[in-house]
Design a protein around this motif. Structure first.
Motif, short mmCIF file in Angstrom:
data_model
loop_
_atom_site.label_atom_id
_atom_site.label_comp_id
_atom_site.label_asym_id
_atom_site.label_seq_id
_atom_site.Cartn_x
_atom_site.Cartn_y
_atom_site.Cartn_z
N PHE A 1 0.51 -1.21 -0.28
CA PHE A 1 0.14 -0.22 -0.28
C PHE A 1 0.68 1.50 -0.01
O PHE A 1 0.45 1.89 -0.72
CB PHE A 1 -1.43 -0.23 1.28
N THR B 212 -7.89 -0.58 -2.86
CA THR B 212 -8.39 0.28 -1.96
C THR B 212 -8.14 1.89 -2.48
O THR B 212 -8.38 2.87 -2.40
CB THR B 212 -8.26 0.06 -0.84
N VAL C 57 -14.27 -4.48 1.33
CA VAL C 57 -13.46 -3.14 2.46
C VAL C 57 -14.62 -2.42 3.04
O VAL C 57 -14.82 -2.18 3.99
CB VAL C 57 -11.80 -2.41 1.63
N ILE D 261 -17.04 -4.33 5.05
CA ILE D 261 -16.31 -4.14 6.41
C ILE D 261 -16.86 -3.02 7.32
O ILE D 261 -18.15 -2.80 8.38
CB ILE D 261 -15.22 -4.18 6.67
N PHE D 262 -17.00 -1.52 6.71
CA PHE D 262 -17.47 -0.57 7.22
C PHE D 262 -18.88 -0.29 7.50
O PHE D 262 -19.41 0.11 7.88
CB PHE D 262 -16.33 0.66 6.53
N PHE E 101 -4.20 0.98 8.16
CA PHE E 101 -4.27 2.12 6.91
C PHE E 101 -4.98 1.23 6.46
O PHE E 101 -6.51 2.55 6.34
CB PHE E 101 -3.56 1.38 5.70
N LEU E 102 -5.77 0.53 6.42
CA LEU E 102 -7.16 -0.43 5.61
C LEU E 102 -8.60 0.61 6.88
O LEU E 102 -9.69 1.09 6.76
CB LEU E 102 -7.61 -1.60 6.21
N GLY E 103 -8.46 0.89 8.74
CA GLY E 103 -9.08 1.43 8.90
C GLY E 103 -9.69 0.48 10.21
O GLY E 103 -10.79 0.94 10.71
N ILE E 104 -8.96 -1.26 9.48
CA ILE E 104 -9.28 -1.53 10.44
C ILE E 104 -8.13 -2.57 12.19
O ILE E 104 -9.15 -3.77 12.37
CB ILE E 104 -10.45 -3.03 9.70
#
Lengths: 340, 303
Positions: free
Chosen positions: A148, A282, A294, A297-298, B241-244
């Motif tokens: 990333f 992402t 992703v 998940i949110f 980074f992914l926020g999890i």
């Protein structure tokens, strides 16, 4: 004989696939409390039908083994559940996102192999030379660098600063090729759409480099070390003594045998690639499975996450199975061994 | 011989002392050989420096990690803020120093738990065989069928963000590799003569596993353990980074990179610096790991 070996391997993959499904099913049990309540706690304007659909999907009132059995039956029928955040079937969503993900993964592994194969051979032939040392240093960096961050650095340099390549997406608006297979590069070739081909390739460059860097580093190291080993073998010395041209010794005699471990590692690296792709998708706004997960998940869309994790697991098993079959097919020892 | 002690107990005590001396000697020899490997030493120096900086973070950082100064939003590096300030006017250097704590702790704790669990289960499975072994081996095969990051992402999706949740999510699969290494080691060792001899001498299974076999199979575990610390740190950063991963209120390199990524068009330094330090730390850990491999187990295939 090889046929039997290959069949054996294929059958051995079946229980593992079953295990993957069971582990994914148990994932849901990690949730404290009632999954449906938790999911709906975040979602607004859910209809009663959707609640009922979720309830029957998890049949939470049954004992665990009954839930598992019905879950497995549904998976066998190809039903991966219902996504509340997108009001659609999980299987259908994943299938729509699959070409984007596969296209990116293929591009990444192609780039990785295009770098790793020549570099692995050269570094082994020129062992301990400057090019060997610097390539090994680079490969160490490649292994240690998260995909990333590499992606962000690439965007900073090539999109923000130099403005050569687009920052995100698969295609510029208006240049999407008409749908044939879902693979933009292939579709634009099939429809003879040259601007679209150029556009989709331009979008593909940065994400596939970000994703391919780590596998390139690992595969280079493997090819190098197995080349070093085969170059010392008697048959290589013999070939040289026979007067075979040096390039032919390297390619035909040494590399063919060094290829065998490389195939296995490439199979394993594709697993890492699948994981890395969630993050890379992402960053680059790539509309593939990773980004779907992703997003899932949110929005607490657990059926979506669950379904995707399972598809990733099953894909990985299949890829490794293919690598294993290739390995059996490439490795003459297995055949000779059987005949003796 | 201590008065009142039986002969057998005295022999054991002296044997134990001998073992400890031998272990200390071989550890010393390992360190000495590692010291001759230039890149491993360089790696060790960088790791030590970052660890020290992380421990001393509250003392040496110029600001408080959460101190916002909205007038200084997006201050470029080089001025009052050495590495610049972020979108809330927080000092990037301070947050990098504090973020190091998370990365290092995650690396250490996850690897410690994984080595311990995987090692113990692997030794038991390899030594006793039977149903336990069959079950564990099948389980590890299934867990290996998941790409690591995907597995961790799936687990975090269910568990929710949090330091310990992240540690567990990484350990669920982390132990597998150590289990397989330990099991394979025990299978190779347990038929050797010294194990037979220990059995004839009436040593208990626990003593044989712990004192006879373990020292002979521990090298690959240590090498892979060192290298996996780097992997775990990258994984933590990816999840954050992914926020999890780690909740946003704690500064971590992964979430700093994420924050900076949102402002990539006007503030390049926000993502760049935490990334550089992450790469530096992981690279250094890997250099030490590779150096250890060359000394302890040159034939081990690591990458």
């Amino acid at each position: 004989m090889r046929g039997v070996k290959i069949l054996e391997r294929a059958l051995a993959a079946l229980p593992i696939m079953l295990g993957v499904c069971i582990v994914v099913f148990l994932f849901m049990r990690l949730l404290p409390g009632d999954p449906v309540d938790i999911m709906l706690g975040e979602a607004s304007n859910v209809t009663q039908e959707e609640i009922d659909a979720l309830r029957s999907q998890f049949n939470l009132d049954d004992p665990l083994h009954v839930q598992l059995a019905s879950y497995l039956m549904r998976v066998l029928k190809g039903d991966l559940g219902y996504s509340i955040s997108r009001s659609s079937n999980v299987g259908k969503l994943l299938l729509e996102a699959l070409p984007a993900t596969v296209e990116l993964a293929l591009a990444a592994i192609l780039i990785a192999l295009a770098v790793a194969v020549p570099l692995g051979i050269i570094t082994a032939v020129k062992h301990k030379s400057l090019i060997d040392r610097s390539s090994m240093a680079c490969s160490f960096l490649g292994i240690s660098m998260p995909a990333f961050w590499l992606g962000i650095v690439l965007i900073l340099i090539f999109s923000v600063h130099l403005k050569w390549l687009p920052t995100s997406g698969r295609a510029t608006y208006g240049l999407v090729p008409s749908h044939v297979t879902g693979f933009y590069v292939l579709d634009s070739i099939l429809t003879g759409n040259l601007p679209a081909l150029k556009d989709s390739l331009r979008h593909l460059v940065l994400p596939s480099i970000a994703l391919g860097a780590a596998p390139a580093a690992v595969i280079t190291r493997i090819i190098r070390s197995s080349m070093l080993e085969t170059l010392r073998k008697d048959y290589v010395t013999y070939a040289r003594a026979k007067g075979v041209a040096e390039w032919a010794v390297i390619i035909k005699h040494a590399f063919r045998n060094a290829l065998i471990p490389a195939v296995t590692v490439t199979g394993l690296e594709i697993g890492g690639l699948l994981g890395g792709n969630m993050v890379v998708e992402t960053i680059f706004g790539w509309p593939g499975m990773g980004r779907l997960v992703v997003d899932g998940i949110f929005s607490r869309d657990y059926s979506l996450v669950q379904g995707a994790v399972m598809v990733y697991g099953l894909t990985f098993v299949t890829v490794n199975l293919i690598a294993d079959i290739l390995y059996t097919w490439l490795n003459p020892k297995l055949v000779v061994g059987e005949k003796v | 011989m201590i008065r009142g002690e039986s002969t057998q107990a005295s022999v054991r005590r002296r044997l134990m002392r001998l073992r400890l001396r031998l272990w200390a000697e071989s550890a010393g020899a390992t360190l000495k050989r590692l010291g001759r490997n230039k890149s491993a030493v360089a790696g060790a120096v960088v790791v030590t420096a970052i660890v020290l900086a992380a421990v001393l973070a509250p003392l040496i950082s110029p600001y408080s990690p959460d101190k916002m100064n909205l007038n200084d939003r997006f201050s470029p590096p080089g001025g009052e803020y050495v590495l610049g300030a972020d979108h809330l006017g927080r000092d990037v250097l301070t947050r990098i120093l504090h973020g190091a704590r998370v990365s290092i702790l995650v690396g250490l704790i996850t690897v410690a738990i994984s080595i311990f669990t995987g090692g113990v289960l692997g030794v038991l499975a390899g030594y006793y065989g039977g149903t336990l072994d069959t079950f564990m081996s099948r389980l590890t095969e299934v867990l290996l069928a998941f790409p690591y990051l995907i597995f961790a992402i799936g687990a975090m999706a269910m568990l929710g963000p949090g330091f310990w949740n992240l540690v567990w999510a990484l350990c669920f699969k982390g132990w597998v590799e150590f289990f397989r290494l330990a099991r394979a080691g025990v299978l190779a060792e347990k038929t050797k003569e010294y194990v037979e001899a220990a059995k004839v001498l009436g040593r208990s299974d626990l003593e044989i596993m712990g004192f006879e076999i373990l020292p002979n199979i521990v090298n690959p575990l240590l090498v892979v353990g060192t290298l996996r610390m780097g992997t775990m740190m990258v994984m933590e950063a990816s999840l954050s980074f992914l926020g999890i991963g780690i909740p946003p209120r704690i500064p971590t390199w992964g979430s700093m990179i994420q924050d900076g990524y949102r402002f990539i068009l006007n503030a390049w330094w926000l993502s760049t610096f935490p990334g550089i330090i992450l790469v530096a730390l992981v690279l250094s850990v890997n250099l030490v790991g590779e150096g250890l491999r060359e000394v302890l187990d040159p034939d081990l295939q690591t990458f």
